[in-house]
Structures are given as structure tokens and as C-alpha cells.
Design a protein around this motif. Sequence first.
Motif, short mmCIF file in Angstrom:
data_model
loop_
_atom_site.label_atom_id
_atom_site.label_comp_id
_atom_site.label_asym_id
_atom_site.label_seq_id
_atom_site.Cartn_x
_atom_site.Cartn_y
_atom_site.Cartn_z
N GLY A 117 0.80 -1.22 0.00
CA GLY A 117 0.00 0.00 0.00
C GLY A 117 0.84 1.27 0.00
O GLY A 117 0.51 2.24 -0.68
N LEU A 118 1.93 1.25 0.75
CA LEU A 118 2.78 2.44 0.86
C LEU A 118 3.65 2.64 -0.38
O LEU A 118 3.70 3.72 -0.95
CB LEU A 118 3.69 2.33 2.09
CG LEU A 118 3.03 2.43 3.47
CD1 LEU A 118 4.05 2.12 4.56
CD2 LEU A 118 2.44 3.82 3.69
N ALA A 119 4.38 1.61 -0.76
CA ALA A 119 5.34 1.69 -1.87
C ALA A 119 5.43 0.31 -2.51
O ALA A 119 6.28 -0.50 -2.14
CB ALA A 119 6.70 2.15 -1.36
N TRP A 120 4.55 0.05 -3.46
CA TRP A 120 4.42 -1.33 -3.98
C TRP A 120 5.72 -1.90 -4.58
O TRP A 120 5.96 -3.09 -4.44
CB TRP A 120 3.26 -1.43 -4.97
CG TRP A 120 3.40 -0.64 -6.22
CD1 TRP A 120 2.93 0.60 -6.47
CD2 TRP A 120 4.09 -1.05 -7.41
NE1 TRP A 120 3.26 1.00 -7.74
CE2 TRP A 120 3.97 0.01 -8.34
CE3 TRP A 120 4.78 -2.21 -7.79
CZ2 TRP A 120 4.53 -0.06 -9.61
CZ3 TRP A 120 5.34 -2.28 -9.05
CH2 TRP A 120 5.22 -1.21 -9.95
N PRO A 121 6.60 -1.09 -5.21
CA PRO A 121 7.84 -1.71 -5.70
C PRO A 121 8.70 -2.28 -4.57
O PRO A 121 9.31 -3.34 -4.73
CB PRO A 121 8.56 -0.54 -6.41
CG PRO A 121 7.47 0.41 -6.77
CD PRO A 121 6.51 0.33 -5.64
N VAL A 122 8.72 -1.59 -3.43
CA VAL A 122 9.49 -2.09 -2.28
C VAL A 122 8.83 -3.35 -1.73
O VAL A 122 9.51 -4.33 -1.40
CB VAL A 122 9.60 -1.01 -1.19
CG1 VAL A 122 10.25 -1.57 0.08
CG2 VAL A 122 10.40 0.19 -1.70
N GLY A 123 7.49 -3.33 -1.65
CA GLY A 123 6.78 -4.51 -1.18
C GLY A 123 7.05 -5.72 -2.05
O GLY A 123 7.32 -6.82 -1.56
N LEU A 124 7.03 -5.53 -3.37
CA LEU A 124 7.30 -6.64 -4.28
C LEU A 124 8.75 -7.10 -4.19
O LEU A 124 9.03 -8.30 -4.30
CB LEU A 124 6.96 -6.23 -5.72
CG LEU A 124 5.47 -6.06 -6.03
CD1 LEU A 124 5.28 -5.66 -7.48
CD2 LEU A 124 4.69 -7.34 -5.72
N ALA A 125 9.68 -6.16 -4.01
CA ALA A 125 11.09 -6.54 -3.87
C ALA A 125 11.31 -7.38 -2.62
O ALA A 125 12.06 -8.37 -2.65
CB ALA A 125 11.97 -5.29 -3.84
N CYS A 126 10.65 -7.01 -1.53
CA CYS A 126 10.75 -7.81 -0.30
C CYS A 126 10.15 -9.20 -0.50
O CYS A 126 10.68 -10.20 0.00
CB CYS A 126 10.05 -7.10 0.85
SG CYS A 126 11.02 -5.78 1.56
N PHE A 127 9.05 -9.25 -1.23
CA PHE A 127 8.43 -10.54 -1.53
C PHE A 127 9.39 -11.39 -2.35
O PHE A 127 9.49 -12.61 -2.15
CB PHE A 127 7.12 -10.34 -2.27
CG PHE A 127 6.35 -11.61 -2.48
CD1 PHE A 127 5.83 -12.31 -1.41
CD2 PHE A 127 6.12 -12.09 -3.76
CE1 PHE A 127 5.12 -13.49 -1.60
CE2 PHE A 127 5.40 -13.26 -3.97
CZ PHE A 127 4.90 -13.96 -2.88
N GLY A 128 10.11 -10.76 -3.27
CA GLY A 128 11.11 -11.48 -4.06
C GLY A 128 12.21 -12.05 -3.19
O GLY A 128 12.65 -13.20 -3.38
N LEU A 129 12.67 -11.26 -2.20
CA LEU A 129 13.67 -11.75 -1.25
C LEU A 129 13.13 -12.95 -0.49
O LEU A 129 13.83 -13.95 -0.29
CB LEU A 129 14.03 -10.65 -0.25
CG LEU A 129 15.13 -9.66 -0.62
CD1 LEU A 129 15.29 -8.64 0.51
CD2 LEU A 129 16.44 -10.38 -0.89
N PHE A 130 11.88 -12.83 -0.04
CA PHE A 130 11.24 -13.92 0.70
C PHE A 130 11.19 -15.19 -0.14
O PHE A 130 11.58 -16.27 0.31
CB PHE A 130 9.83 -13.49 1.13
CG PHE A 130 9.05 -14.55 1.85
CD1 PHE A 130 9.09 -14.62 3.23
CD2 PHE A 130 8.28 -15.47 1.15
CE1 PHE A 130 8.36 -15.60 3.91
CE2 PHE A 130 7.56 -16.45 1.81
CZ PHE A 130 7.61 -16.51 3.19
N MET A 131 10.72 -15.07 -1.39
CA MET A 131 10.56 -16.24 -2.25
C MET A 131 11.91 -16.85 -2.62
O MET A 131 12.04 -18.08 -2.68
CB MET A 131 9.79 -15.85 -3.50
CG MET A 131 8.35 -15.47 -3.25
SD MET A 131 7.40 -16.73 -2.38
CE MET A 131 7.43 -18.07 -3.58
N ALA A 132 12.91 -16.01 -2.85
CA ALA A 132 14.24 -16.54 -3.18
C ALA A 132 14.81 -17.34 -2.00
O ALA A 132 15.37 -18.43 -2.19
CB ALA A 132 15.19 -15.40 -3.54
N THR A 133 14.63 -16.81 -0.80
CA THR A 133 15.16 -17.49 0.39
C THR A 133 14.41 -18.78 0.66
O THR A 133 15.02 -19.81 0.98
CB THR A 133 15.08 -16.57 1.62
OG1 THR A 133 15.75 -15.33 1.33
CG2 THR A 133 15.74 -17.20 2.83
N ILE A 134 13.09 -18.75 0.50
CA ILE A 134 12.31 -19.96 0.81
C ILE A 134 12.55 -21.05 -0.23
O ILE A 134 12.52 -22.24 0.09
CB ILE A 134 10.81 -19.63 0.94
CG1 ILE A 134 10.12 -20.68 1.81
CG2 ILE A 134 10.12 -19.54 -0.40
CD1 ILE A 134 8.74 -20.29 2.27
#
Length: 198
Positions: A117-134
Motif C-alpha cells: 500500500g505504501l510503496a508497492w515496488p518495495v513490497g514486491l522486492a521484499c516478496f522477491g527476497l522472501f521467495m528466493a530465500t524460501i
Amino acid sequence: MILTALLLLAIGYLLGATPSGYLAGRWLKDIDLRDCGSGSTGATNVLRNVGKGPALVVFLVDVGKGALAVLLAKSVGLNDWVQVLAGLAALAGHIWPVWLGWKGGKAVATGFGMFLGLAWPVGLACFGLFMATISLSRIVSLSSVVAAIGLPMLMVLSGGSSAYVVVSLVASLMVLWRHRSNIERLLAGTEPKIGQKA
């Protein structure tokens, strides 16, 4: 505007406090997730104790809670700081829900929604980090910790406002604090992977 801001903070808390994981456990398995596995009411504990489908629904609802709290504040033209506070109210509601004796989830999905909601590119980048790690570790908590640590750095790199940078630090610390027992198990090598019981 002050009354509007206070109302949106209350709405944000109540959105966050909606006990989606707890309800999934009660309705589908007649269990109290707070007494199962990690004791969290979040999607990971739902996955381990209720099933994949309910866990996905809980994850999406929890993401929506964080995003909606912020988007409501944006929709009425409130400034970055109030948007941030609305998101934090949703996080607080998820972690400390009034309906469940102040014991809820760890706010990773709700935090993800807030940053979408605040900054969707940052949110998606964090999700990418999460998915890469998992994908490499198959450990949800480790993936959450990595994403939380990366969040403030990504927000700074994206040129986010001071309010967004501050909340990214606060949210990161909140997630790390809620995962302190998981971090202890990670260091001890006893944290379960996906498919294993907590």
C-alpha cells in the motif's frame, strides 16, 4: 482531519485484529492455533495444522488487511506519516488482537500488505527476497527474517519519504522481535522446514 486520522487508526487496528488464521483453525479443524505448533495465528501455522488451501486464503486476507489500512488513509488525502501510522495500527492489531487475548500472528503477511500500500515496488522486492530465500531453504521463518532485514535498505534505495523509511525500520524490528524464538531455533539448527511439524 485529526478526527479522521484517529478514526482511520482505529479502523486499521480492527482490520489487523481480524483473526483470520484463528477462525480458519476453529471453523475447519476445531482447533485453537495458539495451542498448536508455533502458537501463531498466521498463515504458516495454518499451513502446518489446517492445510494449504486455508493457509493461502489466510495469507491473502492478512495481506489485504495491511494494504487496506494504508489505502484508506491515502484515499482521504492524509499525509505519509498518517498512512504509516494506519499501517502500523494494522500490524499491531494482527500481533496483539483484542479478540484473542492479545496473542496473534507475527505480522509478516500484514506487513507485506502494508508496504504494498505504501510503496508497492518495495513490497514486491521484499516478496522477491522472501521467495528466493524460501526456495533455497524451505524455511518460512528464515525467509521472513531475510525480507525484514532487507526492507529498510530497499526503502532507502527506492528514495522513499522519511516517514516510509522510519516505518520500514520499525516494521523490520517488529518482525524480528516476533521471530526471536524462531531465530534461536535457526541458530540451533532445529527450525522446521516446510512439510515438517513445528
